[in-house]
Design an enzyme around this catalytic site. Structure first.
Site, PDB file in Angstrom:
ATOM      1  CB  CYS B 171      -0.859  -0.115   1.108  1.00 51.28           C
ATOM      2  SG  CYS B 171      -2.158  -1.511   0.840  1.00 51.28           S
ATOM      3  CG  HIS B 309      -0.876   4.770   5.413  1.00 45.62           C
ATOM      4  ND1 HIS B 309      -1.119   4.290   3.931  1.00 45.62           N
ATOM      5  CD2 HIS B 309      -1.290   3.549   5.891  1.00 45.62           C
ATOM      6  CE1 HIS B 309      -1.384   2.913   3.887  1.00 45.62           C
ATOM      7  NE2 HIS B 309      -1.155   2.575   5.352  1.00 45.62           N
ATOM      8  CG  HIS B 345      -6.233   1.130   1.979  1.00 40.94           C
ATOM      9  ND1 HIS B 345      -5.487   1.621   1.018  1.00 40.94           N
ATOM     10  CD2 HIS B 345      -5.309   0.454   2.832  1.00 40.94           C
ATOM     11  CE1 HIS B 345      -4.177   1.341   1.032  1.00 40.94           C
ATOM     12  NE2 HIS B 345      -3.987   0.643   2.243  1.00 40.94           N
TER      13      HIS B 345
END
Lengths: 87, 418
Positions: B171, B309, B345
């Site tokens: 990610c 994040h 996400h």
């Protein structure tokens, strides 16, 4: 399936494989590749669809039989005569 | 490496963003995406996928056929379609004279969290109907699942003959794609880099099932409230798809063709926790941010916006806040926000999309919020958090964008107003 029904089935497969093409003007006696944007992966798609839909196994050395609509129908007619057309 | 202080660098060693193309669950253009972020518009909706059943996801609704034929869309992958759309939009946005652009001098560098799961799951699902006879396995499987697929589809679609590949970075991949593009420009491997990240992850049941097994898949009665980083009631990740591609050029080239530089990449860092498969390491995250700051020749106090994040997991958010406190705890002006609270996400696209949303602040002078924070978790109570409502800030100059991933990969980029 009759030859006419096989032709319809191939058209249906082609409409999935080549969705951007106009199949209404297809000339049965001219090679697919001369009329449509088809490559070797597309021909494998035709083989795979026939296998999936009708359990027809086409040996690799006979792929050339699928060059045009006329040759495809002629090749498949004896192999699909006992298969019932889909309603 | 980006050298220590950009003001001392010649223009052909400075890397700027001149175009942004994207698709997000709440917008299919940079402008639309930005509006959604400022208006608090979520892109999360109800979603259903085989075996897992009803769940939630960030689903994109871009018109895949705007730049692809139906045949190419069928033959390729969802990640490929996302990349093709975003890359074409980016080139258009950059105002590049594409027809006369030397395609051998264009590179494609796309970050991916994972690739191939969607196709493999689909093939196995279909193979079950043929009693696992592998003669029914698609000949399209390999070209669809090779790791370079999304970047390769972009190159194929746009006639790009320079280098193309994906960057597998969990990610952290969106930032990693951007960094790779900048590095290749500095190495003179290309003159235009199409760089960023893509995600097709909502089409693989495995990613949902794995997060659920991990106790990290978000649930909420109201889909738009499910992604809630920093909130005390957060209960996991909302998986999203999306993509964002930046056109990167050397500042000298951008100036020569009269392009507008939307931002300059002035610092970056990638490092590794080397401590756990899944659990992050806040010390290493802080070190990554500090390294990026050092390379940019900046102090934490000079950063206007930190794009966090945080994904909405209990431990991950708190760990990042620990890292952010180490770096920005004494910084009075730094605002901190979170884009996943809007869209979920978006995995390989996350870093790039989240940066893109924030770059608009250079123009509109607003820091968008992190939404869905009803009760701030004390463990996430950071100075500078912009909660629920956007905040006007005076002429932002620097954005720091965090993007972290499994296996302990951390990435940070710093972008400056030009």
């Amino acid at each position: 399936m009759t030859p006419a029904e096989i032709r319809e089935e191939i058209l249906d497969i082609l409409s999935d494989i080549a969705p951007d093409e106009d199949l209404s003007t297809l000339n049965d006696d001219v090679a697919f590749r001369e009329q449509l944007e088809l490559d070797s992966m597309d021909f494998l798609d035709i083989v795979m669809e026939l296998r999936k839909r009708h359990r027809i196994q086409i040996p690799e050395e006979e792929y050339t039989q699928l060059a045009s609509m006329a040759s495809t129908v002629a090749y498949l007619a004896p192999r699909m005569k006992d298969i019932e057309a889909r309603p | 490496m980006i050298a220590s202080h950009r003001s001392s660098l010649p223009d052909d060693r400075r890397i700027v963003i001149t175009g942004i193309g994207l698709t997000a669950p709440n917008g299919d253009t940079w402008t639309e995406f930005r509006e959604s972020l400022l208006q608090g518009r979520s892109g999360v909706s109800e979603y259903e996928i085989r075996y897992v059943g009803k769940t939630l996801a960030g689903v994109c609704r871009f018109d895949a056929l705007r730049y692809q034929t139906r045949k190419d869309a069928r033959r390729g992958t969802r990640a490929g379609s996302v990349g093709v759309y975003a890359a074409n939009e980016a080139v258009r946005h950059a105002g590049l004279d594409w027809d006369n652009c030397d395609k051998a001098r264009v590179g494609v560098y796309l970050g991916v969290t994972e690739h191939g799961n969607v196709e493999t799951e689909k093939e196995i699902y279909e193979l079950k109907g043929y009693d696992y006879d592998t003669s029914y396995w698609s000949h399209h499987h390999n070209p669809r699942t090779v790791a370079n697929n999304p970047a390769g589809e972009v190159a194929l679609n746009m006639g790009i003959t320079g280098p193309h590949y994906t960057i597998g970075a969990a990610c952290a991949a969106g930032n990693a794609g951007l960094i790779q593009g900048a590095q290749m420009l500095l190495l003179d491997e290309c003159d235009v880099a199409l760089a960023g990240g893509v995600s097709e992850s909502i089409h693989t049941f495995g990613i949902f099932a794995s997060f659920r097994s991990q106790g990290a898949l978000a649930e909420h009665q109201d889909p738009t409230r499910a992604s809630r980083p920093f909130d005390l009631q957060r209960n996991g990740i909302v998986v999203a798809e999306g993509g964002c591609v930046f056109v990167l050029e050397r500042l000298a080239d951008a100036r020569r063709r009269g392009a507008t530089a939307l931002g300059e990449l002035v610092g970056h860092a990638i490092n590794t926790d080397a401590t756990d498969f899944v659990q992050p390491n806040p010390d290493r995250q802080a070190q990554c941010m500090q390294l990026a700051l050092r390379r940019a020749g900046l102090t934490a106090e000079e950063i206007d916006i930190v794009s966090s994040h945080a994904t909405g997991t209990m431990s991950g958010d708190a760990q990042e806040c620990t890292a952010l406190r180490q770096v920005f705890g004494a910084s009075e002006k730094t605002c901190i926000n979170n884009t996943k609270s809007f869209i979920g996400h978006s995995m390989g696209a996350a870093g790039a999309l989240e940066l893109a949303g924030n770059i608009a602040s250079f123009t509109d002078g607003v820091c968008h919020a992190t939404i869905n924070v009803d009760e701030l978790d004390p463990a996430c109570d950071l100075r500078g958090l912009v909660l629920n409502e956007p905040r006007e800030i005076a002429r932002p100059r620097y954005i720091l964008n965090n993007s972290f991933g499994m296996l302990g990969i951390n990435s940070v980029v710093i972008v400056a107003r030009v």
